[in-house]
Design a protein around this motif. Structure first.
Motif, PDB file in Angstrom:
ATOM      1  N   ASP A  24       2.454   1.715  -3.381  1.00  0.00           N
ATOM      2  CA  ASP A  24       1.468   2.209  -4.337  1.00  0.00           C
ATOM      3  C   ASP A  24       1.246   3.711  -4.185  1.00  0.00           C
ATOM      4  O   ASP A  24       0.925   4.399  -5.150  1.00  0.00           O
ATOM      5  N   GLN A  25       1.423   4.225  -2.965  1.00  0.00           N
ATOM      6  CA  GLN A  25       1.228   5.649  -2.712  1.00  0.00           C
ATOM      7  C   GLN A  25       2.506   6.458  -2.940  1.00  0.00           C
ATOM      8  O   GLN A  25       2.539   7.646  -2.680  1.00  0.00           O
ATOM      9  N   ILE A  36       0.835  -1.201   0.000  1.00  0.00           N
ATOM     10  CA  ILE A  36       0.000   0.000   0.000  1.00  0.00           C
ATOM     11  C   ILE A  36       0.872   1.253   0.000  1.00  0.00           C
ATOM     12  O   ILE A  36       0.635   2.204  -0.754  1.00  0.00           O
TER      13      ILE A  36
END
Length: 162
Positions: A56-57, A53
């Protein structure tokens, strides 16, 4: 204003303040009630899911070994930079040679200002302080002297006072 009018205004202010204080301290707002009713589900993520996560950011995720290796590399680079700075030769210094003529009656201040003007001295105050500390302000001799900008304050003073 009449006494009764002032008393009436004061009573009104006191009443309004009391109402506002009651509302502020004892009334719950609509938003507070709604927030209490909202249930936030607990999500359990594994380390890999959290790292994915974050990646992905746009974050960079390192484990402890990678982080330590990165820190060691940074420290080595800083040491190399310091070593390179020490190895680099400083800019060549321009040496100013001059022959000055000190005339009879020139004060130590005049001599110091002239030496600064011809780039032999950088700090006239240091030179004058040296002359004062060593009681040489009245010992400056008239004549021609060969001086250069690499000479120390002491060397200049001794040259023009002997």
């Amino acid at each position: 204003m009449a006494k009764k009018t002032v008393q009436g205004v004061a009573a009104g202010i006191l009443l309004a303040t009391s109402v506002f204080a009651y509302m502020y301290f004892f009334q719950t707002t609509h938003i507070e009630i709604e927030q209490d009713d909202i249930e936030i589900p607990e999500i359990e993520l594994s380390s890999e899911e959290m790292m994915d996560i974050l990646k992905d950011q746009g974050f960079i995720v390192l484990d402890e070994e990678e982080y330590d290796l990165l820190l060691k590399g940074k420290e080595e680079a800083e040491r190399e930079d310091i070593a390179l700075e020490e190895e680099v030769d400083p800019q060549p210094q321009t040496i100013h040679y001059t022959i000055i003529e000190i005339q009879s009656g020139m004060s130590s201040m005049n001599v110091a200002n002239y030496l600064e003007k011809v780039n032999v001295l950088e700090d006239t105050e240091e030179f004058l302080q040296f002359l004062r500390d060593n009681e040489l302000t009245q010992q400056i001799k008239a004549g021609e002297f060969e001086l250069n900008s690499t000479m120390t304050v002491e060397e200049i003073a001794l040259t023009i006072t002997q």
